[in-house]
Design a protein around this motif. Structure first.
Motif, short mmCIF file in Angstrom:
data_model
loop_
_atom_site.label_atom_id
_atom_site.label_comp_id
_atom_site.label_asym_id
_atom_site.label_seq_id
_atom_site.Cartn_x
_atom_site.Cartn_y
_atom_site.Cartn_z
N THR A 168 -10.33 -7.76 -0.94
CA THR A 168 -11.31 -8.57 -1.12
C THR A 168 -11.59 -8.91 -2.64
OG1 THR A 168 -12.69 -7.61 0.75
CG2 THR A 168 -13.95 -8.86 -0.87
N ALA A 169 -11.41 -7.94 -3.58
CA ALA A 169 -11.73 -8.20 -4.92
C ALA A 169 -10.43 -9.12 -5.31
CB ALA A 169 -11.45 -6.81 -5.68
N LEU A 170 -9.08 -9.09 -4.95
CA LEU A 170 -8.08 -10.03 -5.39
C LEU A 170 -8.46 -11.27 -4.89
CD1 LEU A 170 -5.29 -7.60 -4.68
CD2 LEU A 170 -5.77 -8.32 -6.77
N VAL A 171 -9.00 -11.49 -3.48
CA VAL A 171 -9.39 -12.88 -3.03
C VAL A 171 -10.43 -13.47 -3.98
CG1 VAL A 171 -10.31 -14.07 -1.11
CG2 VAL A 171 -8.55 -12.50 -0.81
N ALA A 172 -11.48 -12.57 -4.29
CA ALA A 172 -12.58 -12.87 -5.16
C ALA A 172 -11.92 -13.56 -6.42
CB ALA A 172 -13.55 -12.02 -5.29
N ALA A 173 -11.03 -12.81 -7.12
CA ALA A 173 -10.46 -13.39 -8.22
C ALA A 173 -9.96 -14.78 -8.22
CB ALA A 173 -9.76 -12.18 -8.70
N GLY A 174 -9.57 -15.10 -7.10
CA GLY A 174 -9.03 -16.32 -6.86
C GLY A 174 -7.51 -16.55 -6.44
N HIS A 175 -6.84 -15.25 -6.10
CA HIS A 175 -5.53 -15.30 -5.78
C HIS A 175 -5.32 -15.62 -4.49
CE1 HIS A 175 -4.78 -13.53 -9.58
NE2 HIS A 175 -5.85 -12.49 -9.31
N ARG A 176 -4.03 -16.11 -4.23
CA ARG A 176 -3.37 -16.28 -2.91
C ARG A 176 -2.67 -14.84 -2.53
NH1 ARG A 176 2.03 -17.15 -0.53
NH2 ARG A 176 1.74 -17.60 2.01
N LEU A 177 -3.02 -14.04 -1.30
CA LEU A 177 -3.00 -12.79 -1.38
C LEU A 177 -2.05 -12.56 -0.01
CD1 LEU A 177 -3.47 -9.73 -2.07
CD2 LEU A 177 -5.45 -9.84 -0.60
N VAL A 178 -0.95 -11.69 -0.12
CA VAL A 178 -0.55 -11.19 0.91
C VAL A 178 -0.34 -9.73 1.15
CG1 VAL A 178 1.90 -11.18 2.30
CG2 VAL A 178 1.18 -13.50 1.04
N LEU A 179 -0.66 -9.12 2.35
CA LEU A 179 -0.72 -7.92 2.55
C LEU A 179 0.21 -7.36 3.59
CD1 LEU A 179 -4.56 -7.84 2.71
CD2 LEU A 179 -3.48 -6.43 0.94
N PRO A 180 1.50 -6.92 3.34
CA PRO A 180 2.15 -6.26 4.51
C PRO A 180 1.68 -4.94 4.69
CG PRO A 180 3.41 -6.42 2.41
CD PRO A 180 2.02 -6.92 2.18
N ASP A 181 2.07 -4.55 6.17
CA ASP A 181 1.81 -3.26 6.55
C ASP A 181 3.37 -2.84 6.21
OD1 ASP A 181 -0.77 -3.47 7.15
OD2 ASP A 181 -0.36 -2.83 9.27
N VAL A 182 3.51 -1.55 5.75
CA VAL A 182 4.77 -1.00 5.46
C VAL A 182 5.48 -0.57 6.51
CG1 VAL A 182 6.24 0.89 4.23
CG2 VAL A 182 4.26 -0.44 3.12
N PRO A 183 6.54 -1.01 7.10
CA PRO A 183 7.19 -0.20 8.32
C PRO A 183 7.41 1.33 8.09
CG PRO A 183 8.70 -2.17 7.57
CD PRO A 183 7.40 -1.84 6.36
N GLY A 184 7.25 2.06 9.31
CA GLY A 184 7.32 3.29 9.25
C GLY A 184 6.35 4.03 8.31
N PRO A 190 0.71 -1.17 0.06
CA PRO A 190 0.00 0.10 -0.11
C PRO A 190 0.83 1.26 -0.03
CG PRO A 190 0.13 -1.05 2.26
CD PRO A 190 0.76 -2.05 1.38
N GLY A 191 0.17 2.49 -0.39
CA GLY A 191 0.82 3.69 -0.26
C GLY A 191 0.97 4.23 0.96
N THR A 192 1.29 5.46 0.86
CA THR A 192 1.48 6.40 2.19
C THR A 192 0.23 6.54 2.87
OG1 THR A 192 3.46 7.67 1.17
CG2 THR A 192 2.37 8.83 2.82
N ASN A 193 0.32 6.28 4.35
CA ASN A 193 -0.82 6.34 5.25
C ASN A 193 -1.85 5.01 5.24
OD1 ASN A 193 0.34 8.63 6.50
ND2 ASN A 193 -0.55 10.15 5.05
N PHE A 194 -1.46 4.23 4.57
CA PHE A 194 -2.40 3.03 4.25
C PHE A 194 -1.76 1.80 4.46
CE2 PHE A 194 -4.92 6.22 2.03
CZ PHE A 194 -5.85 5.49 1.68
N ASN A 195 -2.43 0.96 4.76
CA ASN A 195 -1.98 -0.59 5.32
C ASN A 195 -3.03 -1.57 4.89
OD1 ASN A 195 -4.11 -0.27 7.09
ND2 ASN A 195 -2.81 0.71 8.68
N ALA A 196 -3.03 -2.73 5.43
CA ALA A 196 -3.64 -3.78 5.27
C ALA A 196 -5.23 -3.53 5.58
CB ALA A 196 -3.41 -5.01 5.67
N ALA A 197 -5.55 -3.04 6.64
CA ALA A 197 -6.66 -2.89 7.08
C ALA A 197 -7.47 -1.81 6.54
CB ALA A 197 -6.69 -2.64 8.70
#
Length: 275
Positions: A71-87, A57-64
C-alpha cells in the motif's frame, strides 16, 4: 509430491486466507499466474508508473501478508509487482524443494519474472530471504536493488530466546505463540497486526519449513544497491551485518531506528521513500 503443505486441507486454508486478504485490499490490482523457471508463480500487479517496482518477500511471507508495504509503495506512485515465492506458503508452486537448495535457481526464477512483468528497468526490493533472491538475480532489467535485512550474506545471529520462541511456535502453534515470535521480530514496544498473528499461526499449523537460503550467488555485474536494516533486528543485528555488507557488497548499511527484522511491517512508508 514434495509439498510445503502438511495436507490438502491445510493448503486450502493457506490459499483461502491469501485470496480473502487480497479480495479485501482496497487498492485496484490484477492477479495472474505465470510460469517462471518452470514453476507456476502468482503475481499481484498494480499501478502504471513507467518504472516497475518488484517486491520479493521473505521466508513464510507473500503478497497477501505484505499489504502494508504494498500500500505504501502504491501510494508513492509506483507500478508494483508482488510475486509469491515458489516453495513458500502462498499462491505459487507448493513444491518444497523446487530450488534444489540453490539460490542461483531463485535468481533465475526472479530474472524470468522480470522478463514477464516489464520491458524496461525495474527496482527490486527484497526482504530477508527475498533480498538473497534479489542479490542472486543476473537480470539486466534490474536498475537498482533495495535490500532490507538481507539474508544470503552470512550466518544468522539469533538473539537470546528467539530459538525457543521459534521452536514452540512451529511445534505447537497458537495465536499466543505466534504473537511471542512476532514480538521477537519487531522492535521493543511494537505490536503485531492481528492479521499477521493469524497468518503466522496458519503457517505453522499447515506448512513445513523450506530450510535456510544459504549464501547468495552474486552475479558478476553489479547494480546500485541500498542496504537497510532495523536497529533491533534479532536475526541480523546491524553491528554484525554492517561489516559483512561492506566486505561483500562494498556499501554501507542504512540503519532504521525503532525497527526490528520486520521493518517492512513497522515502517513501510520509510522503506517506500528509499525506492
Amino acid at each position: 509430491m514434495d509439498s510445503i503443505y502438511r495436507s490438502a486441507a491445510g493448503r486450502e486454508h493457506i490459499r483461502r486466507w491469501c485470496t480473502d486478504r487480497l479480495d479485501a485490499w482496497p487498492v485496484p490490482h490484477e492477479r495472474t499466474t505465470v510460469t517462471a523457471n518452470g514453476v507456476l508463480t502468482h503475481l499481484v500487479t498494480t499501478g502504471s508508473d513507467p518504472t516497475t517496482v518488484v517486491f520479493v518477500p521473505g521466508t513464510n511471507f507473500n503478497a497477501a501478508a505484505s499489504l502494508p508495504l504494498a500500500t505504501a509503495l502504491v501510494a508513492a506512485g509506483h507500478r508494483l509487482v508482488l510475486p509469491d515465492v515458489p516453495g513458500q506458503p502462498g499462491l505459487s508452486s507448493e513444491k518444497r524443494t523446487v530450488s534444489g537448495g540453490r539460490l542461483s535457481w531463485y535468481g533465475t526464477w526472479l530474472s524470468e519474472v522480470l522478463e514477464t512483468v516489464t520491458a524496461g528497468p525495474a527496482v527490486v526490493i527484497g526482504h530477508s530471504f527475498g533480498a538473497a533472491i534479489a542479490l542472486s538475480s543476473p537480470s539486466p532489467r534490474i536498475d537498482r536493488l533495495v535490500l532490507v535485512s538481507p539474508g544470503g550474506l552470512g550466518k544468522l545471529c539469533l538473539a537470546p530466546g528467539l530459538p525457543a520462541a521459534s521452536a514452540t511456535w512451529f511445534m505447537r502453534p497458537t495465536p499466543a505463540r505466534s504473537t511471542r515470535l512476532l514480538h521477537a521480530m519487531l522492535a521493543p514496544g511494537h505490536q503485531p497486526r492481528a492479521e499477521l498473528v493469524e497468518w503466522m499461526t496458519l503457517v505453522a499449523r499447515h506448512s513445513r519449513s523450506s530450510g535456510a537460503p544459504g549464501r547468495a550467488d552474486l552475479p558478476r555485474h553489479a547494480v546500485p544497491r541500498l542496504v537497510a536494516s532495523g536497529a533491533h533486528d534479532a536475526f541480523l543485528p546491524p553491528r554484525r551485518l554492517a561489516p559483512v555488507v561492506r566486505a561483500t557488497l562494498g556499501t554501507g548499511l542504512h540503519v532504521i531506528p525503532d525497527a526490528g527484522h520486520l521493518v517492512v511491517e513497522e515502517h513501510p512508508d520509510r522503506l517506500a521513500a528509499l525506492v
